[in-house]
Structure formats: C-alpha cells, structure tokens
Design a protein around this motif. Structure first.
Motif, PDB file in Angstrom:
ATOM      1  N   SER A 125       0.850  -1.183   0.000  1.00  0.00           N
ATOM      2  CA  SER A 125       0.000   0.000   0.000  1.00  0.00           C
ATOM      3  C   SER A 125       0.884   1.231   0.000  1.00  0.00           C
ATOM      4  CB  SER A 125      -0.921   0.022   1.223  1.00  0.00           C
ATOM      5  OG  SER A 125      -1.881  -1.018   1.151  1.00  0.00           O
ATOM      6  N   VAL A 126       0.419   2.275  -0.681  1.00  0.00           N
ATOM      7  CA  VAL A 126       1.160   3.524  -0.775  1.00  0.00           C
ATOM      8  C   VAL A 126       0.255   4.658  -0.322  1.00  0.00           C
ATOM      9  CG1 VAL A 126       2.421   5.101  -2.273  1.00  0.00           C
ATOM     10  CG2 VAL A 126       2.498   2.633  -2.722  1.00  0.00           C
ATOM     11  N   TYR A 127       0.756   5.469   0.619  1.00  0.00           N
ATOM     12  CA  TYR A 127       0.021   6.624   1.123  1.00  0.00           C
ATOM     13  C   TYR A 127       0.860   7.880   0.919  1.00  0.00           C
ATOM     14  CZ  TYR A 127      -3.699   3.883   3.287  1.00  0.00           C
ATOM     15  OH  TYR A 127      -4.784   3.070   3.496  1.00  0.00           O
ATOM     16  N   LYS A 128       0.193   8.963   0.609  1.00  0.00           N
ATOM     17  CA  LYS A 128       0.844  10.263   0.442  1.00  0.00           C
ATOM     18  C   LYS A 128       0.470  11.158   1.604  1.00  0.00           C
ATOM     19  CE  LYS A 128      -0.757  13.239  -2.587  1.00  0.00           C
ATOM     20  NZ  LYS A 128      -1.079  13.905  -3.876  1.00  0.00           N
TER      21      LYS A 128
ATOM     22  N   PRO B 259      -4.595   7.661   0.763  1.00  0.00           N
ATOM     23  CA  PRO B 259      -4.172   6.680  -0.253  1.00  0.00           C
ATOM     24  C   PRO B 259      -3.747   7.388  -1.531  1.00  0.00           C
ATOM     25  CG  PRO B 259      -6.241   6.025   0.758  1.00  0.00           C
ATOM     26  CD  PRO B 259      -5.970   7.418   1.229  1.00  0.00           C
ATOM     27  N   PHE B 260      -2.601   6.987  -2.056  1.00  0.00           N
ATOM     28  CA  PHE B 260      -2.099   7.580  -3.293  1.00  0.00           C
ATOM     29  C   PHE B 260      -2.731   6.882  -4.486  1.00  0.00           C
ATOM     30  CE2 PHE B 260       1.054   7.345  -6.776  1.00  0.00           C
ATOM     31  CZ  PHE B 260       1.012   8.689  -7.155  1.00  0.00           C
ATOM     32  N   GLN B 261      -3.253   7.677  -5.413  1.00  0.00           N
ATOM     33  CA  GLN B 261      -3.864   7.139  -6.615  1.00  0.00           C
ATOM     34  C   GLN B 261      -3.176   7.743  -7.831  1.00  0.00           C
ATOM     35  OE1 GLN B 261      -8.134   7.426  -6.622  1.00  0.00           O
ATOM     36  NE2 GLN B 261      -8.316   6.949  -4.442  1.00  0.00           N
ATOM     37  N   ASP B 262      -2.505   6.902  -8.568  1.00  0.00           N
ATOM     38  CA  ASP B 262      -1.790   7.340  -9.756  1.00  0.00           C
ATOM     39  C   ASP B 262      -2.736   7.238 -10.951  1.00  0.00           C
ATOM     40  OD1 ASP B 262      -0.054   7.947 -11.756  1.00  0.00           O
ATOM     41  OD2 ASP B 262       1.335   6.299 -11.382  1.00  0.00           O
TER      42      ASP B 262
END
Length: 359
Positions: free
Chosen positions: A276-279, A289-292
């Motif tokens: 999981s990636v968070y900004k 949550p990071f959404q590319d």
C-alpha cells in the motif's frame, strides 16, 4: 592511401583539423567531436558507461562532465550481493532492464555485510570491528566511518542516510539504531547521539526530504522531523498525523519521496507481498491513499533495503522496460516493482542530500 579529415572543436586540442592515415592506425576515435561523443554516450547503458569513461582522456572528460545528466536518464537496476563471507571479499552484481550485467568484487570487504544504500553508496558494516565503509560501485569512491557505539552483533533494523552540511562543507552519516539517532561527520572519527525527549524504539527508516530528515513511527504513523542547525545541533520534533489506516500487520515500512510529495510504503504481512502507498497531505497532516491516474510514478521497493519513488521524465518508453505490476490502493492503482534482493538507482548515484540548516 585513405585519408580522413576530422574537424575538431575541442579546445584541448590545438589544431582545428587533423589528417589521419587510417591504413596505419585506423580511425582516431579520441578526436571525435565532443557533441557526437555525448550523443553516443547517452544511448549507452550504465555498464557500458563505465567502459566508455575509461577509453581515453577525451572520452573520460566527456563522461565526467556529463555524468550527472547521464545517470538521471537511466532507470533502476536490479542489485544482487551474496551473503557475507568471513574470509573472502564481497562480490556484487548490477543488472539493467536489458539483462546486461556488471559484476565486480569489493576489495577489502571480507567479513562485511551490506546494510543499506544511500546516494548511490553501498553501506557495508564489519561486524567484528563495527566500522562502516561506504562504496559507490559506479564511481568507486569510498567513505569510511568509525566503529559504531553499540553491540557488535547488531545489524538488523539499521536505517541510515548520507547528507551534506553546507555550514561545514562535509558529509554527515546519520543512523537510526538501538533506539537512538546517531551521526558521524566525515573525517572526524566520532559518533554523536541526538538527544530527544522521547524514545526512538518504535521509529523505522530514515529519509531526506526538502533538506530535513524524517523517520516514521510504525505504531501511529506520526513523523519525526530531524533539523540540523549550522552548529550541527539537532532538533527532533514529532509531527502528529491523522491516522486513517487500519491496524494492519505491517512487515515493511519505508518513506520515499518524489518531487514535492512524501510517501509511506508498507507491506501487509511477511509472505502476502501486498503493498500500500500513502501520500502525506501536509496541509491537513494526514496520510491519504495515493492514486496514480497517469504514468508519472513507479515505486521500486526493496523489502530489505532502499526503496524509491521514480518519475521517469528522461526515460524512453519508461514502463515497457519492466513487467507491469499494479496493486489496488484505496480505490486506485499504483505501479509497484518489488525486488527480493534490491534495486540500485542510477539517478540517485551522484545526488547529494543537502541539509537545510537555516533554523
């Protein structure tokens, strides 16, 4: 007899043109125009660049003067280092996206283990003497730091970064180990402990972002900001963040950054391989949550080492060079590239983490 006339715009060569007998010695590649040499060099891989820079003085001059832009244009490479050997020097291998391999031996590395990567330097730690040796595999530059002030058998859980202090014009090696923050100044042969009013026991990773060093609490996801002043006194400040995360089983927790953004990457569990990636929203001080939505980011994750968020501004066909690996992340998708052994990042190879010492 064949003759070639080569125009030369290099100021290092006195004559503006030279006549060369190609049937005697062939084409004198060292007298190629520097602009043409640069064009050729920028199409090479990192491995070929090392050989290119060793051909002659002229080629080496082009390589050194354009090395930073060359490295910035190259994508990450897989890195493999075998287990520690007590009696033999360590070997390592870098492999690029075209499967070309660069293998060499780290001299005087017997009895050392690799505990990290920072600014292109492999961080080697000798358990017997507790000293550190930093080696850049591309430039061969080395840095040495004194024995660590903790137990000799302690290597797991170490996090470290190399930074540059403008006030003293020296590199500073900063480390999180044994529940404390330490730093050692280049060539001074000593370690200094950062005093704080709280315990660093639950803090993981170290990351430099906009001139400051951050570490992260894996219990509540609060940041700790380390600020150096011109006298290299360190202030440690807790930055409380709104916790929007579930209480997951966190195995790997790392901080990375790209451009103006700071990210937190973690893996759930030891064997699930789910990331999981968070900004960090600095305005609200909360992790989101990071959404590319485009092609602008890729997260290259080393489970036991240095990871990075990469924006491939200078790559050709950036994501075609790696297997597509998307993971769901808060309703969006993130491009994640995990590696069991590790990644090496040429674009970080010649960058210096410059400290902001204005406070």
């Amino acid at each position: 007899m064949t003759r070639r006339v080569i125009s030369n715009q290099n100021d290092d060569v006195a004559s503006s043109s030279m006549t060369i007998k190609t049937d005697d010695v062939g084409f004198f590649w060292s007298y190629l125009n520097h602009d043409m040499l640069l064009l050729v060099m920028m199409h090479l891989g990192v491995i070929d660049f090392v050989a290119f820079s060793g051909v002659c003085k002229s080629w080496r001059s082009v390589a050194l003067s354009n090395r930073k832009s060359f490295m910035a244009s190259k994508p990450p490479m897989l890195m493999w280092i075998p287990p520690r050997s007590i009696n033999k020097d360590r070997k390592y291998c870098l492999e690029d996206h075209e499967r070309r391999k660069f293998k060499t031996t780290l001299t005087h590395s017997a009895g050392m283990c690799c505990v990290g990567l920072t600014c292109g330097y492999l961080i080697l730690f000798r358990i017997k003497t507790k000293d550190f040796r930093l080696v850049n595999p591309i430039t061969s530059h080395e840095l040495f730091f004194p024995p660590a002030p903790w137990e000799s058998d302690y290597v797991s859980g170490i996090a470290s970064v190399l930074v540059f202090s403008p006030s003293i014009s020296k590199l500073v090696f900063v480390m999180l180990a044994k529940k404390q923050i330490w730093f050692s100044i280049e060539d001074e042969g000593a370690w200094n402990c950062v005093s704080a009013t709280f315990d660093f026991n639950f803090y993981k990773d170290l990351h430099v972002f906009k001139g400051k060093i951050y570490t992260l609490n894996y219990k509540n996801y609060h940041l700790c900001e380390l600020t150096f002043n011109p006298e290299l006194r360190v202030t440690a400040t807790i930055l409380e963040t709104n916790n929007l995360l579930d209480d997951w089983n966190i195995f790997s927790l790392q901080l990375v950054s790209c451009g103006e953004n700071l990210y937190m990457i973690f893996m759930e569990g030891l064997f699930k391989n789910e990331f999981s990636v968070y900004k960090l929203d600095f305005g609200k001080m909360e992790w989101v949550p990071f959404q590319d939505t485009g092609n602008e980011h890729g997260f290259f994750i080393s489970q036991a080492g240095h990871s990075a968020a990469v924006k491939p501004e200078l790559w050709a066909e950036p994501w075609s060079q790696y297997p597509r690996n998307y993971v769901a992340n808060g309703g969006g998708h993130v491009r994640v590239f995990p590696a069991n052994d590790g990644w090496y990042f040429p674009h970080e190879c010649l960058n210096v983490n410059l400290l902001d010492e204005s406070s």
